[in-house]
Write a protein that holds these residues in place. Structure first.
Motif, PDB file in Angstrom:
ATOM      1  N   SER C 177      16.084  44.937 -11.112  1.00 18.01           N
ATOM      2  CA  SER C 177      16.977  44.389 -10.097  1.00 18.01           C
ATOM      3  C   SER C 177      16.130  43.679  -9.039  1.00 18.01           C
ATOM      4  N   ILE C 184      16.436  47.259 -15.724  1.00 22.46           N
ATOM      5  CA  ILE C 184      17.573  46.688 -16.454  1.00 22.46           C
ATOM      6  C   ILE C 184      17.219  46.450 -17.922  1.00 22.46           C
ATOM      7  N   GLU C 279      16.199  40.306 -11.862  1.00 22.22           N
ATOM      8  CA  GLU C 279      17.524  40.108 -12.444  1.00 22.22           C
ATOM      9  C   GLU C 279      18.108  38.718 -12.160  1.00 22.22           C
TER      10      GLU C 279
END
Lengths: 302, 302, 302, 302
Positions: C177, C184, C279
């Motif tokens: 993130s 992620i 991200e």
């Protein structure tokens, strides 16, 4: 009007069956006809009935080459202009070879037999309606088309003069003696490729090689792999030519005729300024990476 | 005699400085001149002074395109035949643009301005004496030359008729309605490449894209990488066209003019049997791998 | 000791005959065995009996994946360390599947079934004595070997922890993130390739894709061509991943399982400093050229 | 634990300035340090401070090679096992060369000096956060990393025994006499590449070549072009090795040390069944396309 492209190469081979195996299985041409001591072949992307004719003989070499002209009328015009240039022209009757129409035939200043023709049966490539980019069931090197040929002769100046003045070929590249006085080789084009035909100093009437087109350098490697896999004699390559910038492998058919697969090069038009190589750079001109000729280059002629 | 190739594309751009950065640093053309609101550029392997002219304007689009003819006399002949066809022809004086000689100018049935010219200053590519196959210090995508352009217009039949009958272009491919009644697109060539110019159904006078030649599929990937590295808008690709078999990336210059880098395809001559695509296969015809058009293909025109 | 490579992917398919046609004719795997509702396949350069098992089922997805360990003793050691980590391990008896020896089986924190094994029958690739670089009679895309797989799960941190601490995988790349707080996705390797397995945030127990290796970018295009020629659903590509740098085509087997052909990337060792993607750059991370995900990327899971 | 990869090659050169020009401008390595008669270089994708050390000397050749091990503790373990094998081991102090930590050093049965090390300063490749797939400003051949080296020695059996039993290398390929009695060459790997080091029968303590990795066959051609453009001595290539299947160009640094750029090959793991070549096929084993050794292959050693 005018010459469109190299259309047919007729090559003498000493064992037709063995040669057919080689040209269909290793090179990957398609057999489109057979009659008497001749076999007719085309590359997969060609539409005309044949581009290579194999004729069984007791010696290898070039029987004739033929360039396709755009219009049937071009034959009359070229007949006249060639005769005016002082070269005798014969008419070849329709049907002298399978699928071919009438042609005119004459001898180049280097002794090679050249024909011009317009009519030839179209057999197609099967890729004319919503086509895929390549057909299934390709074999061997699978060149899409015939590309060019290289011939040797004594008088490069004369043959170049004839090819450019009478047949309207353009010079892409030339090799000259260091003093610039003597012409040692010329590369000539009608299509937008670096050469459709080329001549280098050597014995008259001899074939140095004829070449098939490949799409890219990876295909050139694959072709070279196939030579070893099939135990075919490699001459040289994969390498790059200085002349034409093209990438290449030279190899020999079972009769000793040199073949080439060729890829790349620039895209010349009629206004292309010819490239000049001086004889002291001949090694690099022919084999850009090796920078020297191998002995076979000048001796293995058919 | 006749048309040799697409020689010049003059494109309107909205910020000349920004566009120059893009065309020289990302595409990798060479700036050869600047005068007033125009900048002149050439690809590295081209010999003529320029192939791309950027002209600052308040909107993007094609200002004109120009095809180079082989002989100065061709201008007179084409002037006559074009006027006979019923299209008005203007003479453009030598020096109207930098380095250019006289030209003739006329409007295609699709509304686009076309010029024919023979004279343009040669600045060369520096590769004419014992040359290496490629120069040092190439930048960006570094295409060797301009390749083709694609235009939209309402009456594809008429423009195709004009291009083939008057300018002697050949049809490589055509898109027709499923019933075969309507012509939706035509791809036309003078060089032995799948297209030098193409037309598809759409609003008159619009530019779909102009394209530069790349040597191979690896170069196409490298070009696509450069788009992301330089934060340039990608349209689509790398992919393959069904039409032409070529591999491609479409992208946009800072003014929204679509550019392409194009590689591959076959080698047609004047006797090439045109390939036909039916409209229901249009997706595959344009983007062979995706098999469908993206919306931008038909809407992003300049 | 330790994990050598991804050895087997067992995939559920809904029509075994149709799937076999696809995996043998289009992908170009070799059928090495069949028993009950299972078919066993290997890529041409693999020596072991199989790397892909198709099992007929009423839904697609990953039945299990298996990594090959170097020594039979490794099974005991891993059994112990995995149990110590808190994950239950089962023994799978020799002969549970054709040609396979004993294995250990356990469930990843993401719900996927993983096995480790050492024994499997070797059938060879036929290239062990004075071999040619590639065999004749290859079919379809003809990947030389299975490459990696990508799975989705809820707790990327935990599965990564397990894979690195217990199975000694190394992280090549991770997606975090923007604030760096949340993991992620992670890409993990044991071989010197950018990934042997990867996990991205998503529903547990799901397969995103499994991938086959291709030698180069030209082969990737050829694979994409084959998809269209065979009317197979393309997902995306040819394109480049930002993650791994690899070039790729994604597509779907007849049951909707995503397959990939993958080529390129770097050569990491255990001391490789992981690459981090934030991200907000996920689009570029996944599809470097398009710079955005297509919707299917996150929804088409099996 | 264990050996990860070939980490450093220290080569003697006779003119450091000239050699630096060659290794930085033609090969395209990055200079990362200089001290006394040594220069330190790395390839662009390597993270460690250097992989090539040039040391000025009155003769060319290999000063030493060093393999990087995974853990610092591995040095102790290998020290013990190597001594147990009967080979004397020395400790090399941290700082003996720039950026390097402690190492252990010993002499192979073939007389070559090998080191094992774990600590070396990381300078990075600049591609660790949302990276592009390749950096700008690459020069020359621009290999991403060092690949392998080939050494000659009298007792191939002994060095192979040591490498496999003590250092846990795996055999990918071997050349044996026709009767199978004598080992003439062995190719050994730790990474999943066809070789990290190889030995062939010849004089002890000699370097045949060390090699850099290139991504593909197009890069191999480009590297070969650069040799001619920069007037660097080509040995052979572009060609394909039978051994390893790799594509290659051999050439010489200004001191006569043979370099290689290498691309391709298969992806072996520890369970790879070694490939065997019989001596009568040695030509094809080394140069698959030429099918014979050039004389230099066995005589040009440093």
């Amino acid at each position: 009007m005018g010459v469109m492209r190299l259309g047919v190469v007729e090559t003498r081979v000493m064992d037709l069956e063995e040669s057919l195996r080689y040209y269909t299985q290793v090179v990957g041409l398609q057999l489109t006809g057979r009659e008497g001591n001749r076999a007719y072949l085309k590359a997969w992307d060609e539409e005309d009935h044949h581009s290579v004719v194999l004729v069984e003989s007791d010696r290898p070499g070039l029987e004739h080459m033929a360039f396709k002209v755009r219009f049937q009328d071009d034959l009359d015009k070229f007949e006249k202009s060639i005769e005016q240039y002082g070269i005798k022209v014969n008419r070849v009757s329709k049907g002298a070879r399978m699928a071919e129409g009438q042609a005119i035939e004459f001898k180049l200043p280097t002794g090679h037999i050249m024909q011009l023709y317009n009519e030839i049966e179209k057999v197609g490539n099967g890729l004319k309606l919503n086509p895929d980019p390549w057909p299934d069931n390709l074999k061997g090197m699978a060149p899409p088309n015939l590309d060019h040929l290289l011939l040797t002769g004594d008088d490069i100046q004369s043959v170049t003069d004839f090819m450019t003045r009478v047949l309207d070929f353009h010079i892409s590249e030339q090799v000259v003696s260091v003093d610039g006085e003597q012409l040692i080789g010329t590369f000539l084009f009608r299509t937008n490729s670096p050469h459709d035909i080329a001549f280098i100093k050597g014995p008259d009437s001899k074939l140095h090689h004829f070449a098939f087109h490949l799409d890219n350098w990876n295909e050139v490697l694959r072709a070279a792999d196939l030579l070893t896999k099939n135990d075919i004699a490699l001459d040289i390559g994969p390498t790059r030519h200085g002349l034409t910038r093209g990438t290449t492998v030279y190899f020999f058919d079972p009769s000793g005729n040199r073949n080439e697969v060729f890829s790349g090069g620039y895209v010349p038009c009629a206004d292309f300024t010819p490239i000049t190589w001086t004889e002291d750079q001949l090694g690099k001109a022919i084999f850009y990476l090796e920078r020297q000729l191998n002995e076979r280059f000048v001796t293995a002629l058919t």
